[in-house]
Design an enzyme around this catalytic site. Structure first.
Site, PDB file in Angstrom:
ATOM      1  N   SER A 196       0.865  -1.185   0.000  1.00  0.00           N
ATOM      2  CA  SER A 196       0.000   0.000   0.000  1.00  0.00           C
ATOM      3  C   SER A 196       0.893   1.224   0.000  1.00  0.00           C
ATOM      4  CB  SER A 196      -0.876   0.011   1.258  1.00  0.00           C
ATOM      5  OG  SER A 196      -1.493   1.280   1.419  1.00  0.00           O
TER       6      SER A 196
ATOM      7  N   TYR B   9      -2.542  -0.460  10.191  1.00  0.00           N
ATOM      8  CA  TYR B   9      -2.618  -0.949   8.807  1.00  0.00           C
ATOM      9  C   TYR B   9      -1.328  -0.614   8.063  1.00  0.00           C
ATOM     10  CZ  TYR B   9      -4.097  -1.136   3.887  1.00  0.00           C
ATOM     11  OH  TYR B   9      -4.174  -1.408   2.539  1.00  0.00           O
ATOM     12  N   ALA B  10      -0.873   0.640   8.215  1.00  0.00           N
ATOM     13  CA  ALA B  10       0.348   1.060   7.510  1.00  0.00           C
ATOM     14  C   ALA B  10       1.541   0.211   7.937  1.00  0.00           C
ATOM     15  CB  ALA B  10       0.618   2.534   7.787  1.00  0.00           C
ATOM     16  N   ALA B  11       1.617  -0.078   9.235  1.00  0.00           N
ATOM     17  CA  ALA B  11       2.732  -0.895   9.714  1.00  0.00           C
ATOM     18  C   ALA B  11       2.686  -2.297   9.103  1.00  0.00           C
ATOM     19  CB  ALA B  11       2.699  -0.973  11.238  1.00  0.00           C
ATOM     20  N   SER B  12       1.486  -2.854   9.010  1.00  0.00           N
ATOM     21  CA  SER B  12       1.380  -4.207   8.430  1.00  0.00           C
ATOM     22  C   SER B  12       1.766  -4.193   6.956  1.00  0.00           C
ATOM     23  CB  SER B  12      -0.032  -4.770   8.623  1.00  0.00           C
ATOM     24  OG  SER B  12      -0.966  -4.158   7.742  1.00  0.00           O
ATOM     25  N   LYS B  13       1.447  -3.110   6.254  1.00  0.00           N
ATOM     26  CA  LYS B  13       1.792  -3.020   4.837  1.00  0.00           C
ATOM     27  C   LYS B  13       3.267  -2.630   4.641  1.00  0.00           C
ATOM     28  CE  LYS B  13      -1.993  -4.241   2.800  1.00  0.00           C
ATOM     29  NZ  LYS B  13      -2.020  -5.339   1.808  1.00  0.00           N
TER      30      LYS B  13
END
Ligand SMILES: NC(=O)c1ccc[n+]([C@@H]2O[C@H](COP(=O)([O-])OP(=O)(O)OC[C@H]3O[C@@H](n4cnc5c(N)ncnc54)[C@H](O)[C@@H]3O)[C@@H](O)[C@H]2O)c1
Length: 248
Positions: A140, A153-157
């Site tokens: 992402s 979410y950003a960390a997972s992406k």
């Protein structure tokens, strides 16, 4: 174009949005496709939309379940007679303002988005042919640009992006390419108005609105198809950011 004639593709997240559009794009270019998703109904809709019957084999599986991933990749390799291309699209989103961030949200996001992607890579890699195998992982633009309320979410992406770059280095000696594709905002069920519920300050998002607006899933499918195709034969270990110019 028939860039995928005779190419055997394993694709996750095929029951909706970007995954469905990618499935249909690859099949329309000749691919044999093994489509995975949690949603039985979503997979059925994808298969029904394919040009010609029997072009897509479907399997309901949870990418976050390690045993299910092992079984699914084995079944895909058997059904297709091998795997040439792996495309990891399955993913989830959670809005997580810091005062509402929970360990459970963080763990679930990482489990599906990051661990699911990594497990599919581990299981599929032994099947991918030296010299032509390809992995495309959907990350992402949030992986490399700050977005309020999306820390988890950003960390997972971000982890998907980092994982993909290191994997590319690890398998380069086999001639296998690994390409992370990072969409910006895409008009799918994952990215509806629920992402920014009332009460949050959304002025940041008004400022970074992409000049081209939100992408259609078919546009991201076109980028993924390019990354997976022989047209991208010299592309590996490099992110393709398809965000409609939201950070130019
Ligand atoms: N839509 C956007 O704006 C956007 C932007 C950047 C990245 N992405 C990424 O693109 C990918 C596809 O998202 P989309 O927008 O098409 O969303 P979507 O919700 O339309 O599709 C996601 C699909 O993944 C499936 N899925 C979710 N959890 C799963 C699990 N545990 N096991 C198997 N399947 C599972 C869902 O059932 C669904 O069919 C995601 O990884 C998402 O993070 C989306």
């Amino acid at each position: 174009m028939n860039r995928f004639d005779g190419v055997r593709v394993l694709l996750t997240g095929a029951g909706s949005g970007i995954g469905r559009a990618t499935a249909l794009r690859l099949v329309s270019e000749g691919a044999s496709l093994y489509a995975v998703d949690l949603s039985c109904e979503g997979l059925a809709e994808t298969a029904a939309a394919a040009p010609g019957p029997g072009r897509i084999t479907t399997r309901v599986a949870d990418v976050a379940d390690e045993d299910a991933v092992v079984d699914t990749v084995r079944a895909a390799a058997e059904a297709l007679g091998g795997i040439d291309v792996l495309v990891n699209v399955a993913g989830i989103h959670r809005t997580t303002p810091m005062d509402r961030l929970t360990a459970a949200d963080l763990e679930r996001l990482f489990r599906v988005n990051t661990v699911g992607t990594a497990l599919f890579c581990r299981e599929a890699l032994p099947h991918l042919p030296d010299g032509s195998g390809v992995v495309v992982n959907v990350a992402s633009s949030a992986a490399s640009h700050g977005n309020p309320y999306m820390t988890a979410y950003a960390a997972s992406k971000g982890a998907v992006l980092a994982f993909s770059l290191s994997l590319a280095a690890e398998v380069a000696h086999r001639g296998i390419r690994v390409v992370p594709v990072s969409p910006g905002s895409v008009a799918t069920p994952l990215a509806g108005p629920h992402v920014l519920p009332p009460g949050l300050d959304t002025s940041y998002y008004a400022r970074i609105r992409a000049p081209f607006g939100a992408a259609r899933p078919e546009q991201i499918a076109g980028v993924i198809a390019f990354a997976a195709s022989r047209d991208a034969a010299c592309l590996t270990g490099a992110e393709i950011r398809a965000d409609g110019g939201s950070h130019i």
